[in-house]
Scaffold this active site. Structure first.
Site, PDB file in Angstrom:
ATOM      1  N   GLY A 125       7.176  -4.138  -8.448  1.00 15.85           N
ATOM      2  CA  GLY A 125       6.852  -2.721  -8.323  1.00 15.85           C
ATOM      3  C   GLY A 125       5.643  -2.272  -9.110  1.00 15.85           C
ATOM      4  N   SER A 131       5.363  -9.099  -3.219  1.00 13.83           N
ATOM      5  CA  SER A 131       5.864  -9.288  -1.851  1.00 13.83           C
ATOM      6  C   SER A 131       4.960 -10.238  -1.071  1.00 13.83           C
ATOM      7  CB  SER A 131       5.980  -7.943  -1.132  1.00 13.83           C
ATOM      8  OG  SER A 131       4.738  -7.272  -1.089  1.00 13.83           O
ATOM      9  N   ASP A 175      -3.565  -8.129   0.434  1.00 16.18           N
ATOM     10  CA  ASP A 175      -2.657  -8.773  -0.521  1.00 16.18           C
ATOM     11  C   ASP A 175      -2.363 -10.209  -0.112  1.00 16.18           C
ATOM     12  OD1 ASP A 175      -2.674  -6.267  -1.585  1.00 16.18           O
ATOM     13  OD2 ASP A 175      -0.587  -5.788  -1.098  1.00 16.18           O
TER      14      ASP A 175
END
Length: 395
Positions: A125, A131, A175
């Protein structure tokens, strides 16, 4: 820290599966030096993989059609049959790997049974893309163990697709691309549309990138993001009506934007102005890094934060305070919020000898102002997903 992560993850594998892992893989998180909110506007981003990782301890299971995951940090397990169609489940972390499996399955490739334990040093987070590391790490493992033949770009796209389909987040490609394509001491200038990219040396000798985590995440990230997209799209529509020969948004000039200012209104004007300036800053930042011009890079970081705060309006009180206080300290060349906004981390370029003093001063003032303990992540620019060989596995 990396050695400890490998050791702990290997031990978790032994405890759960009662055997030795055969192979070890590391998938990194990422930072974005500069280039926020430009990925959906024909812009460039300037990310880099960092030395925070998800470690996977892996073993193929002979004559088995079951893939079993053990998430060490959650003390949670999940199994699925590799010859069956999968659907999203209630365990959120599971959907990242199921989404990858689904994308591989839809491509017509097949895999066998696996046992995988994984642990992480990427703070959850924090905006460092744990992720993407999970998605692309699993995709990379499948590609290696079952000779699926995907190239690096395809692995990044599989990771992105997993997030779109099974997690429900319409993320960009940055990402995943960073996790797969990262190189030690180098940043990637990436065109998020074409996936054309080039590497630039990250020459910041004597300075470090240090992340300050505000430990807040305001709920209007999604709604604010959608609002900004609408504001920008409004401006783009009018710009292309007026200048139909322009191929890409990044090719509009400031003069063109000024011509449609009254027609699109002040809000859309501000949003588009920020984006056009930010796209140029990314190119200048890549050049500054490659030339070792840390001072100019710091100036660009400061300009980006100002733009994100006042023109794109995606900052928040906590981030603005943190950045402002950081800039007051000796040895700080630049500071800005990093990521989508409304909370998360700042990225700060600080002279090595001043890092400890800056952390202490900013943390104390942030605590006094908001009663929140600021977290600090020191990062180095590192390689993308890679495998550790068997003789390097720590017992």
């Amino acid at each position: 820290m990396q050695e400890q992560l490998i050791s702990d993850t290997s031990q978790a594998f032994r405890s759960v599966f009662h055997s030795e892992p055969e192979r070890i893989f590391l998938a990194p998180g990422r930072i974005n030096i500069i280039g926020e909110h430009v990925d959906y506007s024909d812009g460039f981003v300037l990310p880099a993989a960092i030395d925070k990782y998800i470690c996977f301890a892996v073993k193929k299971t002979v004559d088995s059609d079951i893939c079993t995951f053990y998430a060490k940090d959650f003390n949670d397990s999940f199994s699925f049959k590799v010859n069956e169609k999968q659907v999203p489940v209630a365990q959120m972390w599971v959907n990242y790997v199921l989404g990858v499996f689904n994308a591989v399955q839809e491509s017509g490739k097949s895999i066998g049974g696996l046992q995988i334990a994984f642990g992480s040093t990427i703070p959850m987070g924090s905006g460092l893309s744990s992720s993407a590391a999970l998605e692309c790490g699993f995709a990379y493992i499948l590609n290696e163990l079952f000779n699926l033949g995907f190239n690096k770009k395809e692995l990044a796209v599989i990771g992105q697709k997993a997030e779109h389909t099974f997690v429900g987040v319409k993320c960009g490609i940055m990402d995943q691309f960073s996790s797969v394509f990262g190189k030690e001491h180098q940043v990637i200038m990436l065109d998020c549309n074409s996936l054309d990219h080039q590497y630039f040396e990250a020459n910041v000798d004597g300075y470090s990138f240090v992340l300050f985590d505000s430990c807040v995440k305001h709920t209007h990230l999604t709604s604010g993001y959608n609002d900004r997209r609408r504001d920008v799209d409004n401006g783009k529509k009018v710009l292309w009506e007026r200048f139909p020969d322009v191929q890409k948004f990044r090719d509009f000039s400031f003069e063109m934007l000024d011509e449609v200012r009254s027609e699109i209104g002040e809000i859309s004007y501000k949003r588009c102005m920020y984006l056009l300036k930010e796209i140029k800053r990314v190119e200048e930042a890549a050049k500054a890094l490659s030339e070792g011009n840390a001072e100019y890079l710091g100036k660009l970081l400061n300009e980006t934060h100002s733009g994100l705060s006042t023109e794109f309006e995606v900052s928040c009180n906590e981030l603005d305070f943190m950045v402002e206080e950081t800039r007051k300290e000796n040895g700080v060349l630049g500071a800005r919020m990093m990521g989508g906004g409304f909370g998360g981390c700042s990225i700060n370029l600080i002279k090595n000898e001043n890092v400890e003093d800056v952390i202490a001063a900013v943390a104390a003032r942030y605590k006094a102002a908001f009663d929140i303990e600021m977290k600090v992540y020191r990062v180095k620019i590192s390689d993308g997903i890679n495998e550790y060989t068997r003789n390097e596995i720590l017992i």
